[in-house]
Scaffold this motif. Structure first.
Motif, short mmCIF file in Angstrom:
data_model
loop_
_atom_site.label_atom_id
_atom_site.label_comp_id
_atom_site.label_asym_id
_atom_site.label_seq_id
_atom_site.Cartn_x
_atom_site.Cartn_y
_atom_site.Cartn_z
N GLN A 15 0.82 -1.21 0.00
CA GLN A 15 0.00 0.00 0.00
C GLN A 15 0.86 1.26 0.00
OE1 GLN A 15 -3.32 0.43 -0.45
NE2 GLN A 15 -3.21 -1.76 -0.90
N GLY A 16 1.97 1.23 0.71
CA GLY A 16 2.88 2.37 0.68
C GLY A 16 3.48 2.57 -0.70
N GLY A 17 3.89 1.49 -1.33
CA GLY A 17 4.43 1.58 -2.68
C GLY A 17 3.40 2.04 -3.69
N LEU A 18 2.18 1.55 -3.57
CA LEU A 18 1.12 1.98 -4.48
C LEU A 18 0.77 3.45 -4.26
CD1 LEU A 18 -1.23 -1.13 -4.45
CD2 LEU A 18 0.16 -0.31 -6.34
N GLY A 19 0.82 3.90 -3.01
CA GLY A 19 0.57 5.31 -2.74
C GLY A 19 1.62 6.20 -3.36
N LEU A 20 2.89 5.79 -3.28
CA LEU A 20 3.96 6.55 -3.92
C LEU A 20 3.83 6.50 -5.44
CD1 LEU A 20 6.97 5.61 -1.65
CD2 LEU A 20 5.78 7.80 -1.76
N HIS A 22 1.09 6.25 -7.08
CA HIS A 22 0.00 7.16 -7.42
C HIS A 22 0.49 8.61 -7.46
CE1 HIS A 22 -3.91 9.10 -7.49
NE2 HIS A 22 -3.53 9.82 -6.44
N GLU A 23 1.31 9.00 -6.51
CA GLU A 23 1.80 10.38 -6.47
C GLU A 23 2.74 10.69 -7.64
OE1 GLU A 23 0.87 12.87 -4.47
OE2 GLU A 23 -0.60 11.48 -3.64
N TRP A 24 3.52 9.70 -8.06
CA TRP A 24 4.52 9.94 -9.11
C TRP A 24 3.95 9.87 -10.51
CZ3 TRP A 24 8.32 6.32 -6.21
CH2 TRP A 24 8.95 7.05 -5.19
N VAL A 25 3.11 8.88 -10.79
CA VAL A 25 2.62 8.69 -12.16
C VAL A 25 1.11 8.85 -12.28
CG1 VAL A 25 4.55 7.25 -12.86
CG2 VAL A 25 2.52 6.18 -11.92
N HIS A 26 0.44 9.21 -11.18
CA HIS A 26 -0.99 9.51 -11.17
C HIS A 26 -1.87 8.35 -11.64
CE1 HIS A 26 0.05 13.56 -10.12
NE2 HIS A 26 0.89 13.60 -11.15
N TRP A 27 -1.43 7.13 -11.33
CA TRP A 27 -2.30 5.99 -11.56
C TRP A 27 -3.29 5.91 -10.42
CZ3 TRP A 27 1.64 1.57 -12.95
CH2 TRP A 27 2.15 1.81 -14.22
N ASP A 28 -4.46 5.44 -10.68
CA ASP A 28 -5.49 5.35 -9.64
C ASP A 28 -5.39 4.00 -8.94
OD1 ASP A 28 -7.60 6.21 -8.12
OD2 ASP A 28 -9.11 5.48 -9.53
N VAL A 29 -4.35 3.85 -8.12
CA VAL A 29 -4.12 2.61 -7.39
C VAL A 29 -3.85 2.92 -5.93
CG1 VAL A 29 -3.23 1.33 -9.37
CG2 VAL A 29 -1.67 2.63 -7.95
N GLY A 30 -4.05 1.93 -5.09
CA GLY A 30 -3.72 2.07 -3.68
C GLY A 30 -4.87 2.60 -2.84
N LEU A 31 -4.67 2.53 -1.54
CA LEU A 31 -5.70 2.91 -0.59
C LEU A 31 -5.45 4.28 0.02
CD1 LEU A 31 -8.14 1.84 1.07
CD2 LEU A 31 -6.50 1.01 2.74
N VAL A 32 -4.21 4.72 0.07
CA VAL A 32 -3.86 5.94 0.79
C VAL A 32 -4.59 7.15 0.23
CG1 VAL A 32 -1.95 7.49 1.36
CG2 VAL A 32 -1.63 5.04 1.52
N GLN A 33 -4.66 7.31 -1.07
CA GLN A 33 -5.29 8.48 -1.65
C GLN A 33 -6.80 8.45 -1.50
OE1 GLN A 33 -3.77 6.21 -3.54
NE2 GLN A 33 -5.21 5.58 -5.10
N ARG A 34 -7.38 7.33 -1.17
CA ARG A 34 -8.82 7.22 -1.02
C ARG A 34 -9.30 7.64 0.39
NH1 ARG A 34 -8.89 4.84 -5.62
NH2 ARG A 34 -8.76 2.75 -6.29
N TYR A 44 3.60 11.40 2.88
CA TYR A 44 4.08 11.06 4.21
C TYR A 44 3.48 9.73 4.70
CZ TYR A 44 5.47 15.94 4.19
OH TYR A 44 6.02 17.14 3.86
N ALA A 45 2.19 9.54 4.44
CA ALA A 45 1.54 8.30 4.85
C ALA A 45 2.10 7.12 4.07
CB ALA A 45 0.04 8.41 4.64
N SER A 46 2.38 7.31 2.79
CA SER A 46 2.92 6.23 1.97
C SER A 46 4.33 5.85 2.42
CB SER A 46 2.94 6.63 0.50
OG SER A 46 1.64 6.83 0.03
N VAL A 47 5.15 6.85 2.72
CA VAL A 47 6.50 6.56 3.21
C VAL A 47 6.43 5.87 4.56
CG1 VAL A 47 8.64 7.65 4.03
CG2 VAL A 47 7.60 8.39 1.89
#
Length: 66
Positions: A15-20, A22-34, A44-47
């Motif tokens: 989930q941390g990797g998917l959050g990062l 999402h931030e870098w390439v703006h793919w709609d993956v992971g739970l953090v951005q939701r 910060y949450a992803s790291v």
């Protein structure tokens, strides 16, 4: 207990990797951005999740099996 720590470590790391990702390439993956309460703190949450995942793997590796 070791398999539980490994599964939790994998989930946190993923989930941390998917959050990062999402931030870098703006793919709609992971739970953090939701999660709405993390608005503005997604990186910060992803790291923190990546660090938690590494710590859980380290703890699982150091446990002795009886």
């Amino acid at each position: 207990m070791r398999p539980v720590l490994e599964v939790l470590g994998f989930l946190a790391l993923a989930q941390g990797g998917l959050g990062l990702l999402h931030e870098w390439v703006h793919w709609d993956v992971g739970l953090v951005q939701r999660l709405g309460f993390l608005d503005g703190y997604e990186i910060y949450a992803s790291v923190a999740l990546v660090v938690l995942g590494i710590a859980l793997f380290a703890r699982a590796g150091s446990r002795e099996e009886n």
